[in-house]
Scaffold this motif. Sequence first.
Motif, PDB file in Angstrom:
ATOM      1  N   ALA A  58      35.158 -68.549  -2.833  1.00  0.00           N
ATOM      2  CA  ALA A  58      33.774 -68.571  -3.308  1.00  0.00           C
ATOM      3  C   ALA A  58      33.552 -67.523  -4.402  1.00  0.00           C
ATOM      4  N   TRP A  59      34.123 -66.344  -4.212  1.00  0.00           N
ATOM      5  CA  TRP A  59      34.026 -65.286  -5.226  1.00  0.00           C
ATOM      6  C   TRP A  59      34.710 -65.719  -6.522  1.00  0.00           C
ATOM      7  N   SER A  60      35.886 -66.317  -6.395  1.00  0.00           N
ATOM      8  CA  SER A  60      36.638 -66.767  -7.568  1.00  0.00           C
ATOM      9  C   SER A  60      35.885 -67.850  -8.325  1.00  0.00           C
ATOM     10  N   ALA A  61      35.202 -68.738  -7.587  1.00  0.00           N
ATOM     11  CA  ALA A  61      34.490 -69.851  -8.223  1.00  0.00           C
ATOM     12  C   ALA A  61      33.386 -69.362  -9.151  1.00  0.00           C
ATOM     13  N   GLN A  62      32.821 -68.180  -8.887  1.00  0.00           N
ATOM     14  CA  GLN A  62      31.750 -67.663  -9.730  1.00  0.00           C
ATOM     15  C   GLN A  62      32.232 -67.355 -11.154  1.00  0.00           C
ATOM     16  N   PHE A  63      33.534 -67.094 -11.281  1.00  0.00           N
ATOM     17  CA  PHE A  63      34.087 -66.724 -12.582  1.00  0.00           C
ATOM     18  C   PHE A  63      34.921 -67.854 -13.198  1.00  0.00           C
ATOM     19  N   PHE A  64      34.758 -69.071 -12.649  1.00  0.00           N
ATOM     20  CA  PHE A  64      35.597 -70.178 -13.104  1.00  0.00           C
ATOM     21  C   PHE A  64      35.429 -70.456 -14.601  1.00  0.00           C
ATOM     22  N   PHE A  65      34.189 -70.576 -15.054  1.00  0.00           N
ATOM     23  CA  PHE A  65      33.961 -70.932 -16.454  1.00  0.00           C
ATOM     24  C   PHE A  65      34.390 -69.815 -17.391  1.00  0.00           C
ATOM     25  N   LEU A  66      34.133 -68.574 -17.008  1.00  0.00           N
ATOM     26  CA  LEU A  66      34.591 -67.446 -17.819  1.00  0.00           C
ATOM     27  C   LEU A  66      36.107 -67.417 -17.889  1.00  0.00           C
ATOM     28  N   ARG A  67      36.751 -67.608 -16.729  1.00  0.00           N
ATOM     29  CA  ARG A  67      38.216 -67.591 -16.674  1.00  0.00           C
ATOM     30  C   ARG A  67      38.806 -68.737 -17.504  1.00  0.00           C
ATOM     31  N   THR A  68      38.230 -69.922 -17.379  1.00  0.00           N
ATOM     32  CA  THR A  68      38.725 -71.069 -18.138  1.00  0.00           C
ATOM     33  C   THR A  68      38.559 -70.846 -19.635  1.00  0.00           C
ATOM     34  N   GLY A  69      37.432 -70.252 -20.027  1.00  0.00           N
ATOM     35  CA  GLY A  69      37.212 -69.972 -21.440  1.00  0.00           C
ATOM     36  C   GLY A  69      38.232 -68.995 -22.002  1.00  0.00           C
ATOM     37  N   VAL A  70      38.514 -67.944 -21.242  1.00  0.00           N
ATOM     38  CA  VAL A  70      39.506 -66.955 -21.695  1.00  0.00           C
ATOM     39  C   VAL A  70      40.887 -67.593 -21.797  1.00  0.00           C
TER      40      VAL A  70
END
Length: 269
Positions: free
Chosen positions: A238-250
């Motif tokens: 759940a914590w990781s999912a919050q940063f999914f779009f940021l991570r994918t963009g990077v």
Amino acid sequence: LSTPAITAMSAEHGRKVTEVFRGPRERGQRRRTASRLIEALVAIPLLSPDQHAVFHADPHAGNIFVDPRTGELLLVDWALTARFCRSERRAILLLITAVTLRDRRLMTRAATRLIDFGGNDGQAEAKEAKVLAEEVRRFIAELSPLRLPGVTDALTLVDRLLRVGFGFSPSLVMFRKMLFTVDGVLNDVMPGMRMDPTLTWYLTRHRAMTSPGFQRLARAQSGEFDFPLSLIDQVAAAWSAQFFFLRTGVQTGRRLQRLGMGRLRRLFQ
């Protein structure tokens, strides 16, 4: 009726899964058949409440029949089976979740749980951990930014780790082989259909049905379903999912940067 000399079996009527519902107006029936295949062969073993779940290890099209009247699946020839313990199923689901979220640390944690280090000493394990981290990094770098990764991608990572010398349990290797076979059957039944949406729907549906509120309302039975991820795993996901779009963009930016640098190098060669 079965004795040491005689094995009695019930007579089941059906046709080969790749030969039914082939008409132009039967696309919906083919899709439902493909969904049932994914549930029966993949979702049910992965989310079984048993400590050791059995799965059919040879589900080629000749071993799968469908009753055209009811749409019921008939799985035959259970001579080749394998068993998954709960800890393995937990690690596999965590790996699939980590790959979907493109989370490098979560992938490494899940893969470490699955790898059989064979009793190596601490120094050897530290060296293998570095190799594992590098393979996970390369795997993420090669993921397409245009689609959501899932089950097939997670098993591609397992294949990569096998090729560089990591060992896995026989049951995981058999599960990988089984999924490869199922994918081929699905391509014949419903070309282009992915496993991930069906697995997600199965999981969501049964998680809702096994909630206390739903059981009181509909008297649902939860004996055929179990979600093996621990509370810590669920919180981490759940914590990781919050940063999914940021991570994918990077990750996409880095991929484009590498592609651009590669083209520049070719221009000056």
